[in-house]
Design a protein around this motif. Structure first.
Motif, PDB file in Angstrom:
ATOM      1  N   ASP A 261       0.815  -1.199  -0.042  1.00 23.89           N
ATOM      2  CA  ASP A 261      -0.139  -0.022  -0.001  1.00 23.89           C
ATOM      3  C   ASP A 261       0.860   1.060  -0.143  1.00 23.89           C
ATOM      4  N   ASP A 264       2.672   1.704  -3.354  1.00 26.43           N
ATOM      5  CA  ASP A 264       1.726   2.059  -4.352  1.00 26.43           C
ATOM      6  C   ASP A 264       1.500   3.419  -4.137  1.00 26.43           C
ATOM      7  N   LEU A 265       1.389   4.328  -3.219  1.00 23.86           N
ATOM      8  CA  LEU A 265       1.358   5.440  -2.892  1.00 23.86           C
ATOM      9  C   LEU A 265       2.609   6.315  -3.522  1.00 23.86           C
ATOM     10  N   ARG A 268       3.541   6.285  -7.326  1.00 21.79           N
ATOM     11  CA  ARG A 268       2.584   7.456  -7.971  1.00 21.79           C
ATOM     12  C   ARG A 268       3.416   8.689  -8.230  1.00 21.79           C
ATOM     13  N   GLY A 321       0.236   1.734  -8.969  1.00 23.24           N
ATOM     14  CA  GLY A 321      -0.566   2.902  -9.791  1.00 23.24           C
ATOM     15  C   GLY A 321      -1.427   2.689 -10.769  1.00 23.24           C
ATOM     16  N   HIS A 326      -6.369   4.793  -5.057  1.00 20.77           N
ATOM     17  CA  HIS A 326      -5.797   3.642  -4.144  1.00 20.77           C
ATOM     18  C   HIS A 326      -6.709   3.118  -3.394  1.00 20.77           C
TER      19      HIS A 326
END
Length: 400
Positions: A261, A264-265, A268, A321, A326
């Motif tokens: 998680d 992923d942030l 981006r 992404g 998200h």
């Protein structure tokens, strides 16, 4: 080191090639006998002079070409070949009669122990026979064309040599980058691990695949692999950022899903990171349990000691992404028996052009069913040999 008893000055003096020794500001330090005979001047008339004050040519274009060659030597510290020059020689048995002669100047630096230019060797290589090829009736234009072709061919040789040196430097950079971003795995207290990495054919030694094997402060083990879209140093740079970010996240969050998680942030905000795939596992050796989460990555393979092979595919989500918004990623866990083998890998291990991915997964499963109990280093070697030559591949083997 110099061999004892060799008189290098004597070799310079008797060389049939006309040679000057220049310092870094192009002042003549010495001239061998061949050069003295060529220009019709003795050593005392040459030593101490700026080379272009002593050089016998009057043709301005030839002089400029030679100056440019010597400048390149001073700036690059590499050998350089200037364009051909004409310098006629008096015929020995016919005073006052000069024969047309052509020469190719070659300039080479001699470096000192500090890497600075100590000397420049300026040598003239005769190319008269090359220019005259075609017979005595060859017209002036034909000779000019031959001189031009010779000059261009030597320039091409120099360009090729510089490209070779540039490629060699890039390869050294790639190797250093690989060593820094894909180090050997940490030694695990209760398990054995082996890693392998193979770049695609014709690629530099670093690309977008990565692995990470870490022993966590709580005694568990974190094993991950990932795959950035693309090849080369740009993809490797993105890979380094994501690998470091995931390695840091898994040390402070509650599990693989939370780590992905956070990754992923982060992805981006990194150019070139979108659509990266990754899988993160946590091995709790005391409980004989593997917890895992995947961001669009091929599933880890778990080979039991009896030859049964399972793919850990119960917690798979899109690549980093890839979703418009998200959302929390899934997580799953499974138990394992003593002596089982966990294999994490990138898609180069299982994908083939024109072949369904299920065939690649089955090939991997069949290999592990037959050889999964083998020594981990040998198994890692065998698995990397299954990989496609057209894609990068990373493999991690852990004996549980």
């Amino acid at each position: 080191m110099r061999e004892p008893g060799i008189d290098y000055h004597a070799i310079f003096e008797v060389s049939p090639s006309a040679m000057l020794l220049l310092n870094s500001v192009l002042v003549i330090l010495d001239a061998n006998k061949s050069y003295q005979n060529l220009v019709g001047r003795n050593r005392d008339e040459l030593i101490g002079q700026y080379v272009f004050d002593a050089f016998p040519q009057d043709d301005a274009s030839e002089m400029e070409d030679l100056k440019a060659s010597l400048r390149r030597v001073v700036e690059s510290h590499d050998q350089d070949v200037a364009g051909p020059i004409r310098h006629d020689l008096e015929e020995p048995d016919r005073p006052g009669v000069y024969a047309e002669r052509y020469w190719s100047p070659i300039n080479a630096p001699v470096m000192d122990s500090d890497g600075q230019i100590a000397l420049i060797v300026h040598r003239l290589e005769e190319i008269t026979d090359l220019v005259r090829a075609g017979g005595p009736d060859a017209d002036h234009r034909g000779r000019e064309m031959k001189l031009e072709l010779y000059a261009r061919s030597r320039e091409l040789q120099q360009v090729n040599e510089r490209l070779r040196q540039t490629n060699a430097r890039e390869r050294q950079i790639a190797l250093a980058l690989q060593d820094s971003m894909l180090p050997a795995p940490q030694a695990l207290a209760h398990h054995q691990a082996a890693v392998r990495y193979r770049p695609a054919v014709h690629a530099l030694n670093v690309c977008g695949d990565w692995y990470d094997v870490t022993q966590l402060p709580n005694g568990k083990y974190a094993v991950a692999v990932g795959d950035v879209v693309g090849h080369g140093l740009a993809a490797a740079g993105v890979m380094g950022q994501l690998r470091s970010a995931l390695s840091a996240a898994i040390r402070v969050v509650g599990g693989p899903a939370s780590a992905l998680d956070g990754l992923d942030l982060y992805a981006r905000s990194v150019d070139g990171a979108l659509s990266t795939t990754a899988v993160q596992t946590i091995i709790a050796w005391a409980d004989h349990r593997i917890t895992y989460s995947s961001a669009g990555h091929p599933p880890p393979a778990l080979a039991d000691p009896d030859g049964t092979v399972r793919f850990l595919d119960q917690a798979t989500d899109p690549p980093l992404g890839a979703s418009m918004e998200h959302t929390p990623r899934p997580q799953a866990s499974t138990t394992y028996a003593d002596g089982a083998t966990l294999v994490l890998y990138t898609d180069g291990l299982i994908e083939r052009r024109g072949e369904d991915i299920d065939q690649g997964l089955q090939r991997l499963a069949d290999h592990l069913a037959r050889h999964g109990n083998g020594e981990v280093e040998a198994l890692a070697d065998a698995l990397i040999d299954l990989s496609s030559a057209t894609d990068d591949t990373a493999v991690v083997v852990v004996r549980l």
